[in-house]
Design an enzyme around this catalytic site. Sequence first.
Site, PDB file in Angstrom:
ATOM      1  N   GLY A   1      -8.854   5.839   1.363  1.00 47.76           N
ATOM      2  CA  GLY A   1      -9.496   6.659   2.389  1.00 47.76           C
ATOM      3  C   GLY A   1     -10.979   6.351   2.508  1.00 47.76           C
ATOM      4  O   GLY A   1     -11.801   7.254   2.638  1.00 47.76           O
TER       5      GLY A   1
ATOM      6  N   ARG B   1      -8.461  -0.136  12.846  1.00 44.34           N
ATOM      7  CA  ARG B   1      -7.788   0.447  14.021  1.00 44.34           C
ATOM      8  C   ARG B   1      -8.810   0.743  15.113  1.00 44.34           C
ATOM      9  O   ARG B   1      -8.572   0.494  16.295  1.00 44.34           O
ATOM     10  CB  ARG B   1      -7.084   1.747  13.621  1.00 44.34           C
ATOM     11  CG  ARG B   1      -5.962   1.540  12.619  1.00 44.34           C
ATOM     12  CD  ARG B   1      -5.318   2.860  12.239  1.00 44.34           C
ATOM     13  NE  ARG B   1      -4.271   2.653  11.242  1.00 44.34           N
ATOM     14  CZ  ARG B   1      -3.343   3.537  10.930  1.00 44.34           C
ATOM     15  NH1 ARG B   1      -3.328   4.706  11.516  1.00 44.34           N
ATOM     16  NH2 ARG B   1      -2.413   3.262  10.024  1.00 44.34           N
TER      17      ARG B   1
ATOM     18  N   HIS C   1      -7.644  10.066   3.884  1.00 47.56           N
ATOM     19  CA  HIS C   1      -7.230   9.076   4.886  1.00 47.56           C
ATOM     20  C   HIS C   1      -7.595   9.520   6.303  1.00 47.56           C
ATOM     21  O   HIS C   1      -7.729  10.713   6.571  1.00 47.56           O
ATOM     22  CB  HIS C   1      -5.717   8.854   4.797  1.00 47.56           C
ATOM     23  CG  HIS C   1      -5.298   8.162   3.536  1.00 47.56           C
ATOM     24  ND1 HIS C   1      -4.554   8.779   2.561  1.00 47.56           N
ATOM     25  CD2 HIS C   1      -5.533   6.907   3.077  1.00 47.56           C
ATOM     26  CE1 HIS C   1      -4.338   7.932   1.566  1.00 47.56           C
ATOM     27  NE2 HIS C   1      -4.925   6.793   1.851  1.00 47.56           N
ATOM     28  N   GLY C   2      -7.729   8.545   7.185  1.00 48.74           N
ATOM     29  CA  GLY C   2      -7.867   8.847   8.605  1.00 48.74           C
ATOM     30  C   GLY C   2      -9.304   8.939   9.087  1.00 48.74           C
ATOM     31  O   GLY C   2     -10.245   8.585   8.367  1.00 48.74           O
TER      32      GLY C   2
ATOM     33  N   ASP D   1       0.852  -1.191   0.000  1.00 48.99           N
ATOM     34  CA  ASP D   1       0.000   0.000   0.000  1.00 48.99           C
ATOM     35  C   ASP D   1       0.891   1.246   0.000  1.00 48.99           C
ATOM     36  O   ASP D   1       1.829   1.346   0.796  1.00 48.99           O
ATOM     37  CB  ASP D   1      -0.866  -0.051   1.269  1.00 48.99           C
ATOM     38  CG  ASP D   1      -1.946   1.014   1.293  1.00 48.99           C
ATOM     39  OD1 ASP D   1      -2.419   1.415   0.219  1.00 48.99           O
ATOM     40  OD2 ASP D   1      -2.334   1.419   2.410  1.00 48.99           O
TER      41      ASP D   1
ATOM     42  N   SER E   1     -12.713   4.320   4.737  1.00 51.46           N
ATOM     43  CA  SER E   1     -13.323   3.824   5.980  1.00 51.46           C
ATOM     44  C   SER E   1     -14.606   4.587   6.282  1.00 51.46           C
ATOM     45  O   SER E   1     -14.728   5.777   5.978  1.00 51.46           O
ATOM     46  CB  SER E   1     -12.358   3.988   7.164  1.00 51.46           C
ATOM     47  OG  SER E   1     -11.465   2.886   7.240  1.00 51.46           O
TER      48      SER E   1
HETATM   49  P1  13P Z   1      -8.817   4.857   5.692  1.00 55.15           P
HETATM   50  O1  13P Z   1      -7.937   5.756   6.517  1.00 55.15           O
HETATM   51  O2  13P Z   1     -10.084   5.556   5.312  1.00 55.15           O
HETATM   52  O3  13P Z   1      -9.073   3.542   6.342  1.00 55.15           O
HETATM   53  O4  13P Z   1      -8.049   4.583   4.300  1.00 55.15           O
HETATM   54  C1  13P Z   1      -7.109   3.546   4.204  1.00 55.15           C
HETATM   55  C2  13P Z   1      -6.320   3.599   2.935  1.00 55.15           C
HETATM   56  O5  13P Z   1      -6.643   4.268   1.984  1.00 55.15           O
HETATM   57  C3  13P Z   1      -5.124   2.742   2.878  1.00 55.15           C
HETATM   58  O6  13P Z   1      -4.421   2.947   1.694  1.00 55.15           O
HETATM   59  O1  G3H Z   2      -3.162   4.983   3.725  1.00 58.61           O
HETATM   60  C1  G3H Z   2      -2.450   4.728   4.700  1.00 58.61           C
HETATM   61  C2  G3H Z   2      -2.753   3.543   5.520  1.00 58.61           C
HETATM   62  O2  G3H Z   2      -3.784   3.831   6.442  1.00 58.61           O
HETATM   63  C3  G3H Z   2      -1.510   3.030   6.188  1.00 58.61           C
HETATM   64  O3  G3H Z   2      -1.105   3.850   7.233  1.00 58.61           O
HETATM   65  O4  G3H Z   2       1.340   4.230   6.865  1.00 58.61           O
HETATM   66  O5  G3H Z   2       0.308   4.415   9.159  1.00 58.61           O
HETATM   67  O6  G3H Z   2       0.607   2.187   8.059  1.00 58.61           O
HETATM   68  P1  G3H Z   2       0.380   3.669   7.860  1.00 58.61           P
HETATM   69 ZN    ZN Z   3      -4.536   4.942   0.960  1.00 62.57          ZN
END
Ligand code: 13P
Ligand code: G3H
Ligand code: ZN
Length: 309
Positions: free
Chosen positions: A212, A260, A180-181, A82, A214
């Site tokens: 992103g 998480r 994200h987040g 990822d 979630s």
């Molecule tokens: P979330 O932060 O919305 O879970 O997105 C995860 C993501 O895009 C990982 O690449």
């Molecule tokens: O998009 C990012 C993912 O949520 C991974 O996050 O780099 O903290 O493992 P991380």
């Molecule tokens: Zn991502």
Amino acid sequence: MPLVTTKEMFEKSMKEHFAIGAFNVNNMEIIQGITDAAASQNSPVILQASSSAIKYARVGYLRKMVEASLEEHDIPVALHLDHGPDFETCKMCIDNGFTSVMIDGSKYDFEENIRLTKQVVDYAHSKGVVVEAELGKLAGIEDDVNVAANDAMYTDPDQAKEFVERTGCDSLAIAIGTSHGAYKFKGEAKLRFDILAKVKEKIPNTPIVLHGASTVIPELVEMCNKYGGQIPGAKGVPDEILHEASLSGVSKINVDTDLRLAMTAEIRKVFAEDPSAFDPRKYLTPARAQIQATVEHKIRDVFGSSNKA
Ligand code: 13P
Ligand code: G3H
Ligand code: ZN
């Protein structure tokens, strides 16, 4: 069955209009929770590790724990990098048995993103590995300054066509309003389905990826806060919108934040209710079960990938 690439699962998703969940993994309990859920739903699944996840868990542990899940379950599982930041990290993952990598060149300008992506595609394809690339910038909640700035961040459908043609990437992550987040929207959650439709028109055979994505599940946020957490005002993409995306040409939906929250909510509950607990199995067992329940819900009720293995 051995680890697979995402090629066949994406072909099926585009033909039959469903999405495949791509879940971020960092340790054994997360891997078990996700793969137990996918197996119980007879669904294909993508396990993805970021470069910081690899730094945390170490590449060999991650691969072997994922492989261990294949001994128990007979479903298609892809192991994906990822947000690969550079060629070297992508190569390291390809050389260590990953079946798919993402090269994230979205921070670069268009030409540099193409150059870097093509370099990764050439190496990956020579090893039978597939590549996800990204075009457009995922907005953060603070980036939501004005319409003009936002428009510049969304993926341009014409550029998407040129990008895919020139790089040969196998799938494309696009920016249509997610971020994200745990803090994705200040007001109402909204995605630009009009841009998604235009992208699908231009590149109908390229699987589309939503980062992103979630939901920031309200019950899990409440549970975290009830047991001593401080995550006020968190907001994600509602299930109905993700379901619509799964029917509208999105093939891969990325989820990390909800896992998480699932893990943290259950661990907080054990600690709050039983301050004398110190056996890790006491809090990791419910944490793993909550991850499984969360993933099952997404696969069955939102992404539509049950019985698509
Ligand atoms: P979330 O932060 O919305 O879970 O997105 C995860 C993501 O895009 C990982 O690449
Ligand atoms: O998009 C990012 C993912 O949520 C991974 O996050 O780099 O903290 O493992 P991380
Ligand atoms: Zn991502």
